[in-house]
Design a protein around this motif. Structure first.
Motif, short mmCIF file in Angstrom:
data_model
loop_
_atom_site.label_atom_id
_atom_site.label_comp_id
_atom_site.label_asym_id
_atom_site.label_seq_id
_atom_site.Cartn_x
_atom_site.Cartn_y
_atom_site.Cartn_z
N LYS A 170 75.70 89.23 101.74
CA LYS A 170 76.50 88.30 100.92
C LYS A 170 75.86 88.09 99.56
N SER A 171 74.53 88.05 99.52
CA SER A 171 73.83 87.78 98.26
C SER A 171 73.81 89.00 97.34
N LYS A 172 74.00 90.18 97.95
CA LYS A 172 73.96 91.48 97.22
C LYS A 172 72.65 91.69 96.47
N LYS A 173 71.60 91.03 96.97
CA LYS A 173 70.33 91.08 96.24
C LYS A 173 69.53 92.35 96.60
N ILE A 174 69.24 93.13 95.59
CA ILE A 174 68.44 94.34 95.83
C ILE A 174 66.97 93.95 95.74
N ILE A 218 72.01 111.31 82.71
CA ILE A 218 73.15 111.10 83.62
C ILE A 218 73.75 109.69 83.47
N GLU A 219 73.29 108.95 82.47
CA GLU A 219 73.71 107.54 82.40
C GLU A 219 75.21 107.38 82.16
N GLY A 220 75.84 108.39 81.54
CA GLY A 220 77.28 108.30 81.31
C GLY A 220 78.08 108.40 82.59
N GLU A 221 77.53 109.03 83.61
CA GLU A 221 78.30 109.27 84.83
C GLU A 221 77.89 108.41 86.01
N ILE A 222 76.58 108.19 86.16
CA ILE A 222 76.09 107.52 87.37
C ILE A 222 75.73 106.07 87.07
N PRO A 223 76.28 105.13 87.85
CA PRO A 223 75.96 103.72 87.60
C PRO A 223 74.47 103.44 87.74
N LEU A 224 74.00 102.45 87.01
CA LEU A 224 72.57 102.12 86.94
C LEU A 224 71.90 102.05 88.32
N LYS A 225 72.53 101.34 89.25
CA LYS A 225 71.91 101.12 90.56
C LYS A 225 71.56 102.43 91.27
N GLU A 226 72.43 103.43 91.11
CA GLU A 226 72.24 104.70 91.84
C GLU A 226 71.50 105.76 91.04
N ARG A 227 71.20 105.42 89.79
CA ARG A 227 70.70 106.47 88.89
C ARG A 227 69.36 107.06 89.35
N ARG A 228 68.48 106.18 89.84
CA ARG A 228 67.16 106.69 90.26
C ARG A 228 67.30 107.66 91.44
N PHE A 229 68.14 107.30 92.40
CA PHE A 229 68.34 108.19 93.56
C PHE A 229 68.86 109.56 93.10
N PHE A 230 69.89 109.55 92.25
CA PHE A 230 70.45 110.81 91.75
C PHE A 230 69.40 111.60 90.96
N ALA A 231 68.61 110.89 90.14
CA ALA A 231 67.60 111.59 89.33
C ALA A 231 66.58 112.28 90.23
N ILE A 232 66.14 111.58 91.28
CA ILE A 232 65.15 112.18 92.19
C ILE A 232 65.75 113.41 92.88
N LYS A 233 66.99 113.27 93.32
CA LYS A 233 67.63 114.39 94.03
C LYS A 233 67.83 115.59 93.08
N LEU A 234 68.22 115.32 91.85
CA LEU A 234 68.40 116.43 90.90
C LEU A 234 67.06 117.11 90.63
N LEU A 235 66.01 116.28 90.53
CA LEU A 235 64.67 116.84 90.32
C LEU A 235 64.27 117.72 91.51
N GLU A 236 64.69 117.34 92.68
CA GLU A 236 64.38 118.12 93.88
C GLU A 236 65.28 119.37 94.02
N ARG A 237 66.16 119.59 93.05
CA ARG A 237 67.14 120.69 93.08
C ARG A 237 68.09 120.58 94.27
N ASP A 238 68.53 119.35 94.53
CA ASP A 238 69.45 119.11 95.65
C ASP A 238 70.86 119.50 95.21
N GLU A 239 71.31 120.67 95.67
CA GLU A 239 72.59 121.19 95.17
C GLU A 239 73.79 120.38 95.65
N LYS A 240 73.64 119.76 96.82
CA LYS A 240 74.78 119.00 97.34
C LYS A 240 75.02 117.74 96.50
N ILE A 241 73.94 117.17 95.98
CA ILE A 241 74.11 116.01 95.11
C ILE A 241 74.69 116.48 93.77
#
Ligand code: BGO
Length: 267
Positions: free
Chosen positions: A162-166, A188-211
């Motif tokens: 309910k609090s949505k607190k990260i 990637i800031e134009g496409e990926i919302p701030l909250k998810e950006r770190r996860f996407f950045a790590i996955k792209l760095l890992e060459r995660d093709e599915k992401i």
């Protein structure tokens, strides 16, 4: 307001036992979209508006097994209000590998450390408060089998949703890695919302093709990756994995003590 809480954990951590205790007979079983992996959902006892979604048991959010892909696609696409991460307290080092990744998704996380009854019997010590402080997320000790702490963790998970607190969680990688992650996040800031950006950045760095395939525009990272791999003399996926394990070891060293292993160094 209807609330969705995803239950996530390693295979054999007691997830089914906890799911059954939380939902009772109020369960629906189906399949995850497009695959034959079983999907279980249930209403939290005493909360008609709260659905618990039982994710497949997984060790990581990497793209290598169907279960991992199903779980992370659900988390990224459906965006549950909170993640209840159940970890096996007798195998905490291995279990935290998944936890560090769940905490990067931009979704509020609460952790239930299970098998407290076993820890009590063996005499191993786990300092829950210390663990919570180190991780920057709420941690509750439970025994899913004995029904201990279950109500408390469920109520706290609902409150968190309910609090949505990260959480204040932020595992910092080596500075060289952090600098590259920052550069990727910028791209990637134009496409990926701030909250998810770190996860996407790590996955792209890992060459995660599915992401990468889930993105409309994938930035060219070949230069950044090449330079980092030369600098750190390893491939980026191994760099990230090793950094996670050393971070986890540093946490465990101050929170967990096997019986007869001397005093904990509380720092
Ligand atoms: C067997 N304490 C203890 N002691 N055991 C627990 C707890 C707890 O808090 N929580 C779960 N277990 P799952 P996944 C078993 O089935 O929920 C036990 O994979 C056995 N079975 O009872 O299935 C639980 O969904 C024969 O144990 O986990 C289960 O995450 C002998 O942990 C196991 C001993 O729980 C896995 C145990 C025929």
């Amino acid at each position: 307001m209807s609330i969705k809480i995803a239950l996530a954990g390693n295979p054999n951590c007691g997830k089914t036992t906890l799911f059954n205790a939380l939902t009772g007979s109020n369960q629906f079983v189906g399949n995850w979209p497009g695959v034959t992996v079983e999907k279980k959902e249930g209403k939290l006892k005493g909360h008609k508006d709260v659905t618990i979604v039982d994710l497949p048991g997984i060790y990581s959010l990497s793209p290598y097994t169907l279960e991992e892909v199903v779980a992370r696609n659900y988390l990224l696409e459906e965006k549950p209000d909170a993640i209840l991460n159940i970890v096996d307290g007798t195998n905490i080092e291995r279990n935290l590998y998944l936890s560090t990744q769940l905490m990067e998704l931009g979704i509020p996380v609460i952790m239930a450390v299970n098998m407290l009854d076993v820890l009590e019997k063996t005499g191993d010590e786990l300092h829950i408060k210390q663990l919570s402080q180190k991780l920057g997320c709420e941690v509750i000790g439970i025994s899913a089998l004995k029904g201990l702490g279950i109500k408390e963790v469920a109520e706290k998970a609902v409150g968190l949703a309910k609090s949505k607190k990260i959480g204040s969680f932020k595992h910092e990688f080596d500075l060289r890695v952090e600098n590259v992650l920052k550069a990727i996040e910028k791209k990637i800031e134009g496409e990926i919302p701030l909250k998810e950006r770190r996860f996407f950045a790590i996955k792209l760095l890992e060459r995660d093709e599915k992401i990468a395939a889930q993105m409309k525009k994938v930035p060219d990272l070949s230069e950044e990756i090449k330079k980092l791999e030369e600098d750190m003399e390893d491939d980026t996926e191994s760099i990230i994995t090793n950094e996670r394990y050393s971070y986890i070891s540093s946490i465990i060293g101050s929170c967990y003590k096997k019986k007869g292993q001397g005093k904990l160094t509380v720092s």
